[in-house]
Design an enzyme around this catalytic site. Structure first.
Site, short mmCIF file in Angstrom:
data_model
loop_
_atom_site.label_atom_id
_atom_site.label_comp_id
_atom_site.label_asym_id
_atom_site.label_seq_id
_atom_site.Cartn_x
_atom_site.Cartn_y
_atom_site.Cartn_z
N ASP A 155 1.10 -1.13 -0.68
CA ASP A 155 0.11 0.03 -0.09
C ASP A 155 0.93 1.25 -0.02
O ASP A 155 0.26 2.17 0.19
CB ASP A 155 -1.14 -0.08 1.84
CG ASP A 155 -2.39 0.08 1.28
OD1 ASP A 155 -3.03 0.24 -0.16
OD2 ASP A 155 -3.36 0.53 1.82
N CYS A 209 -17.89 -13.74 -9.97
CA CYS A 209 -19.44 -13.28 -9.83
C CYS A 209 -20.11 -13.48 -10.33
O CYS A 209 -21.33 -13.48 -10.08
CB CYS A 209 -18.86 -11.66 -10.25
SG CYS A 209 -18.01 -10.63 -8.71
N CYS A 212 -24.79 -12.84 -10.52
CA CYS A 212 -24.77 -11.60 -8.97
C CYS A 212 -24.47 -10.39 -8.69
O CYS A 212 -23.67 -10.25 -9.74
CB CYS A 212 -23.64 -12.93 -8.08
SG CYS A 212 -23.44 -11.91 -5.62
N CYS A 215 -23.52 -7.05 -4.42
CA CYS A 215 -23.03 -5.55 -3.46
C CYS A 215 -23.55 -4.27 -4.35
O CYS A 215 -23.87 -3.70 -3.64
CB CYS A 215 -21.50 -6.02 -4.21
SG CYS A 215 -20.76 -6.09 -5.45
N CYS A 219 -25.43 -1.78 -1.73
CA CYS A 219 -24.26 -0.46 -1.87
C CYS A 219 -25.15 0.92 -1.01
O CYS A 219 -26.33 0.91 -1.96
CB CYS A 219 -23.71 -0.14 -2.57
SG CYS A 219 -22.84 1.56 -2.18
N CYS A 242 -18.76 7.30 -2.45
CA CYS A 242 -18.64 5.98 -0.98
C CYS A 242 -18.47 5.93 0.36
O CYS A 242 -17.19 7.12 1.00
CB CYS A 242 -17.55 5.19 -1.48
SG CYS A 242 -16.83 3.49 -0.80
N CYS A 269 -16.79 0.94 5.52
CA CYS A 269 -17.89 0.20 5.74
C CYS A 269 -17.26 -0.94 4.99
O CYS A 269 -16.47 -1.63 3.95
CB CYS A 269 -19.00 1.23 4.51
SG CYS A 269 -19.63 0.02 3.50
N CYS A 272 -20.48 -3.81 1.23
CA CYS A 272 -20.45 -5.21 0.24
C CYS A 272 -19.04 -6.46 -0.07
O CYS A 272 -19.29 -6.76 -1.01
CB CYS A 272 -19.59 -3.68 -1.26
SG CYS A 272 -18.43 -2.80 -1.24
N CYS A 276 -21.45 -10.46 0.18
CA CYS A 276 -20.84 -11.34 -0.85
C CYS A 276 -20.83 -12.99 -0.75
O CYS A 276 -20.51 -13.70 0.20
CB CYS A 276 -19.50 -10.63 -0.61
SG CYS A 276 -18.47 -11.93 -2.60
S1 SF4 Z 1 -21.60 -9.18 -4.40
FE1 SF4 Z 1 -19.69 -11.03 -4.61
S2 SF4 Z 1 -20.07 -12.29 -6.36
FE2 SF4 Z 1 -21.92 -11.18 -5.71
S3 SF4 Z 1 -21.27 -9.47 -7.24
FE3 SF4 Z 1 -20.35 -8.79 -5.70
S4 SF4 Z 1 -18.17 -9.07 -5.18
FE4 SF4 Z 1 -19.32 -10.49 -6.95
S1 SF4 Z 2 -17.88 0.27 0.79
FE1 SF4 Z 2 -19.74 1.05 0.85
S2 SF4 Z 2 -20.24 2.72 0.23
FE2 SF4 Z 2 -18.24 2.60 -0.33
S3 SF4 Z 2 -18.95 0.48 -2.43
FE3 SF4 Z 2 -19.20 -0.74 -0.78
S4 SF4 Z 2 -21.02 -0.81 0.13
FE4 SF4 Z 2 -20.56 1.41 -1.33
#
Ligand code: SF4
Ligand code: SF4
Length: 375
Positions: A155, A209, A212, A215, A219, A242, A269, A272, A276
């Protein structure tokens, strides 16, 4: 005892014959990385990546917000590791599991609680990963018949780390833009060891993915946005929407239109990742350094009472220190405003007369929100 010393998961004792110097192969390097505690290890060729173009498009659309370290002169270095280590040929990509046996953010419903992102619960991962990679590098030097150049990145250097991790077979980049390992999910810290050694690269991981979109739907601020590309839809996280950006990276004022979206989040956060499906059976780390300093979902009232001196002491070796005291209290105030809980009025009234203008203004907004006057 909590400490920053690197503690490999598996034993490091090598038989004498294994110490014989030899030409290093990719399998040796990955085995040594695993021996030094990295459950995910793979090799990527150190060539420039097409993802650099996608990264540039993300920046050009303004989606990096005010994160200057992503948009300044370092921007064009990210896709070419030779700018970090001249003569680099291979990248050892590693992942370190940080998931602990505590509930996820989506399992709480109490309005008087705060959420700190899982990755920030324990000790700062930068030092932990760097120390682990230093021990890998030292081990490689001990057994390699070839001298080589190396550089550790955690990082701290401009490199498209998720893209190289995907090339190294560690996982795919999900629609939530996290690196996801099949079958163990996305709760991994990533690090890289750039090497001038020529090593056989791994096969990039396949995108799993599928159709699906959990996420995207979960969000709360609509931050995951699609981008058409010749090889199918890709997804960006627009930092300007975000919660992680506003609670960690944004300095001073959080724009009023973004405050409601922050909800109860005071540092990062996890939504997401929590939703998953690949994280449903995520393994649990045995590494006590990633256990939470505070109970998960700590009471907002407790956080609002933290003094600057206490903040420095409590989070001295924690990722939470990145927000600084003022940013952290600002986030707590916004979460109190979003709580709908009138019992926070007293503490917010005190904070509304704080000598720091940012804190005072956010507290005034939170009081107005509790009265139903701010949205
Ligand atoms: S929840 Fe996970 S598997 Fe589903 S679209 Fe998002 S990243 Fe991909
Ligand atoms: S961290 Fe939270 S606000 Fe940012 S993209 Fe993921 S679910 Fe959305």
């Amino acid at each position: 005892m909590r400490c920053g010393r690197w503690r490999p998961v598996s034993g490091m004792a090598l038989e004498a014959e294994e110490r014989t110097r030899r030409t290093l192969r990719a399998a040796d390097v990955k085995a040594i990385a695993r021996e030094h505690g990295f459950p995910l290890a793979g090799i990527a060729a150190a060539s420039p990546l097409a993802d650099a173009e996608r990264y540039g498009a993300w920046v050009d659309r303004g989606m990096a917000g005010a994160m200057g370290y992503l948009t300044d002169h370092r921007r064009d270095k990210r896709g070419d590791p030779a700018t970090l280590l001249p003569g680099v040929r291979s990248i050892l990509c590693v992942g370190l599991l940080y998931n602990t046996a505590h509930p996820c953010s989506t399992s709480f419903s109490q309005a008087d609680r705060a959420w700190i992102s899982r990755y920030a619960w324990g000790e700062d991962y930068h030092q932990i990963l760097a120390e682990g990679l230093r021990s890998v590098e030292a081990h490689l030097r001990e057994i390699s018949s070839e001298s080589f150049d190396a550089k550790i990145c955690v990082d701290t250097a401009p490199i498209l780390e998720r893209s190289y991790a995907r090339q190294a077979g560690l996982g795919w980049i999900g629609k939530n833009t996290c690196l996801i390992h099949e079958p163990t999910g996305s709760w991994y810290f990533l690090g890289e060891l750039l090497l001038s050694l020529e090593l056989e690269p791994d096969t990039p991981a396949q995108d799993r993915c599928g159709s699906c979109r959990r996420c995207i739907d979960a969000c709360p601020t609509g931050a995951i946005v699609p981008r058409k590309s010749p090889d199918g839809d890709r997804y960006f996280v627009d930092a300007r929407a975000c919660i992680s950006y506003y609670t960690i990276e944004k300095k001073n004022e959080i724009p009023e239109e973004a405050r409601v979206g922050n909800g109860w989040h005071v540092f990062g956060c996890d939504i997401c990742q929590d939703v998953c499906p690949w994280n449903r059976r995520a393994p649990i780390t045995g590494d006590a350094r990633f256990e939470p300093l505070l109970p998960p979902a700590p009471p907002l009232e407790r956080l609002a009472a933290i003094t600057e001196a206490e903040f420095r002491e409590l989070f001295v070796n924690s990722p939470v220190s990145r927000s600084k005291y003022k940013g952290f209290i600002r986030n707590v105030i916004v979460a109190m405003g979003n709580s709908g809980s009138p019992e926070f009025r007293t503490v917010l009234e005190r904070l509304a007369s704080h000598s720091d203008e940012t804190i005072a203004r956010h507290a005034a907004w939170a009081l107005a929100r509790l009265r139903g006057e701010a949205t």
